[in-house]
Every structure is written in structure tokens, then in C-alpha cells.
Design a protein around this motif. Structure first.
Motif, PDB file in Angstrom:
ATOM      1  N   ARG A 135       0.828  -1.211   0.000  1.00 49.56           N
ATOM      2  CA  ARG A 135       0.000   0.000   0.000  1.00 49.56           C
ATOM      3  C   ARG A 135       0.859   1.258   0.000  1.00 49.56           C
ATOM      4  N   LEU A 136       1.883   1.261   0.830  1.00 52.63           N
ATOM      5  CA  LEU A 136       2.732   2.458   0.935  1.00 52.63           C
ATOM      6  C   LEU A 136       3.589   2.647  -0.310  1.00 52.63           C
ATOM      7  N   GLY A 140       3.831   5.799  -3.245  1.00 51.80           N
ATOM      8  CA  GLY A 140       5.111   6.431  -3.558  1.00 51.80           C
ATOM      9  C   GLY A 140       5.930   6.785  -2.326  1.00 51.80           C
ATOM     10  N   ALA A 141       5.653   6.132  -1.201  1.00 51.86           N
ATOM     11  CA  ALA A 141       6.392   6.418   0.034  1.00 51.86           C
ATOM     12  C   ALA A 141       7.836   5.944  -0.085  1.00 51.86           C
ATOM     13  N   PRO A 142       8.789   6.757   0.399  1.00 50.92           N
ATOM     14  CA  PRO A 142      10.187   6.314   0.401  1.00 50.92           C
ATOM     15  C   PRO A 142      10.386   5.146   1.378  1.00 50.92           C
ATOM     16  N   GLN A 143      11.416   4.383   1.164  1.00 46.60           N
ATOM     17  CA  GLN A 143      11.661   3.188   1.972  1.00 46.60           C
ATOM     18  C   GLN A 143      11.768   3.514   3.466  1.00 46.60           C
ATOM     19  N   ARG A 144      12.378   4.634   3.819  1.00 44.06           N
ATOM     20  CA  ARG A 144      12.509   4.958   5.255  1.00 44.06           C
ATOM     21  C   ARG A 144      11.135   5.189   5.898  1.00 44.06           C
ATOM     22  N   TRP A 145      10.164   5.734   5.148  1.00 39.72           N
ATOM     23  CA  TRP A 145       8.808   5.905   5.677  1.00 39.72           C
ATOM     24  C   TRP A 145       8.136   4.549   5.846  1.00 39.72           C
TER      25      TRP A 145
END
Length: 192
Positions: A135-136, A140-145
Motif C-alpha cells: 500500500r505504501l 510512492g512512500a520512500p523506503q525509510r517511511w
């Protein structure tokens, strides 16, 4: 009326109001749990319960132009939390029970009267880690998020035992389950 009498009256009213809060149901979830997707279904079926999501005041992750939905904004999150506490308190003291969707709390925030005035009931909206990651990534969430969200989800699972799964369930059915919990919550089931 003198200023002293007026202040004494306000003080008395404030003390009196502290004992009259309607219940608060906190549905916590890490990013990607499905809170935003579930919200319209809860609103449609709420029947007198005031349903709110802490992200509702944000526009594209910002509040009045200040980005606060990013990990770098953590220093201003306590102020945002205090604002929500005031909003929820005003609704509850008017006698309306509230279901608030929120992030995963810190362990010290879970007991009643630490952050919220009671009665307070906690539940967790969750999904498997692989689904959360999917989902994340789709957002388009960055890997750290994504890593932070997975860590938050693990903390939530360690802390809150009443759990609703957002995978494989139809959203209307899930909303019905959550609202049934809010209509007759069990004793708080948070791990010490």
C-alpha cells in the motif's frame, strides 16, 4: 458580576465539566492500515457517534501550509496532538461519544487520563506487513517511511490487543465491526 466571581464560576464549571466526558474510542493504526479508506464507511453507518480522523485537517500532508505528515516534522507533532485533544474534548463534553482514528500511541499514552480524559477505549486497525508495504509503495512512500510504518505497526501490535484487520474484509463490514465495538466496548485491552 465582578471579575473574581466570574473567574470562580469559570473555575467551578471547568471542574464540573471534567467529570462529564462522553466516551472516546481510539482506533489507532500505522500508516497504510486503511484508516482513510475506512473513514467514509464509518461515517455512513455511525448513527450518532462522531467519527474523525486525525489526518482530516491536513491538506496534502500540511496544516496551514506547514508540512507535518513527514517524519522530519516530528518536533511539531505534540502541538498537533494538543489541538486534536482540544477538538475532541469540546465534542465529548457536549455529550457526544467520539471515534477518533489516530496514529499508534506511545506506551505511556495508553492509560486513561494520561493524554485523554476518560472513559477511553483503544483498538488497533492493522494489516499484514507485506500488505502495508504494498500500500505504501503504491502511494510512492520512500523506503525509510515504509520502515517507520512497519515499526509503528509492530509497536501497535505489542500494545493494543483489540484488533481489526483491514485485509480481505469488505469496508462496510469492517465499519460495522468497529462500530459494534464502540457501541459496547470491552474493558480496555492494552498490554501493560
Amino acid at each position: 458580576m465582578s471579575v473574581n466571581v466570574r473567574l470562580a464560576t469559570i473555575g467551578w464549571m471547568g471542574d464540573r465539566l471534567k467529570d462529564t466526558y462522553a466516551p472516546l474510542y481510539l482506533l489507532a493504526g500505522a500508516p497504510g492500515a486503511g484508516k482513510t479508506t475506512l473513514l467514509p464507511h464509518l461515517l455512513q453507518a455511525a448513527d450518532g457517534l462522531v467519527v474523525m480522523d486525525m489526518d482530516e485537517l491536513l491538506e496534502e500532508g500540511a496544516l496551514i501550509g506547514v508540512p507535518i505528515a513527514e517524519p522530519e516534522a516530528a518536533p511539531i507533532w505534540p502541538a498537533y496532538d494538543r489541538m486534536w485533544r482540544r477538538i475532541v474534548t469540546m465534542v465529548r463534553r457536549a455529550g457526544h461519544p467520539v471515534l477518533l482514528m489516530c496514529p499508534i500511541p506511545d506506551a505511556i499514552e495508553v492509560p486513561a487520563f494520561v493524554r485523554w480524559d476518560g472513559p477511553v477505549h483503544w483498538a488497533l486497525l492493522d494489516c499484514p506487513d507485506d500488505e502495508r508495504k504494498r500500500r505504501l509503495q503504491k502511494r510512492g512512500a520512500p523506503q525509510r517511511w515504509i520502515d517507520d510504518a512497519l515499526a509503528d505497526a509492530a509497536e501497535g501490535r505489542d500494545l493494543i490487543t483489540t484488533v481489526f484487520q483491514s485485509v480481505g474484509a469488505d469496508h462496510a463490514g469492517l465499519a460495522t465491526q468497529v462500530l459494534a465495538w464502540a457501541a459496547s466496548p470491552p474493558a480496555d485491552r492494552c498490554k501493560p
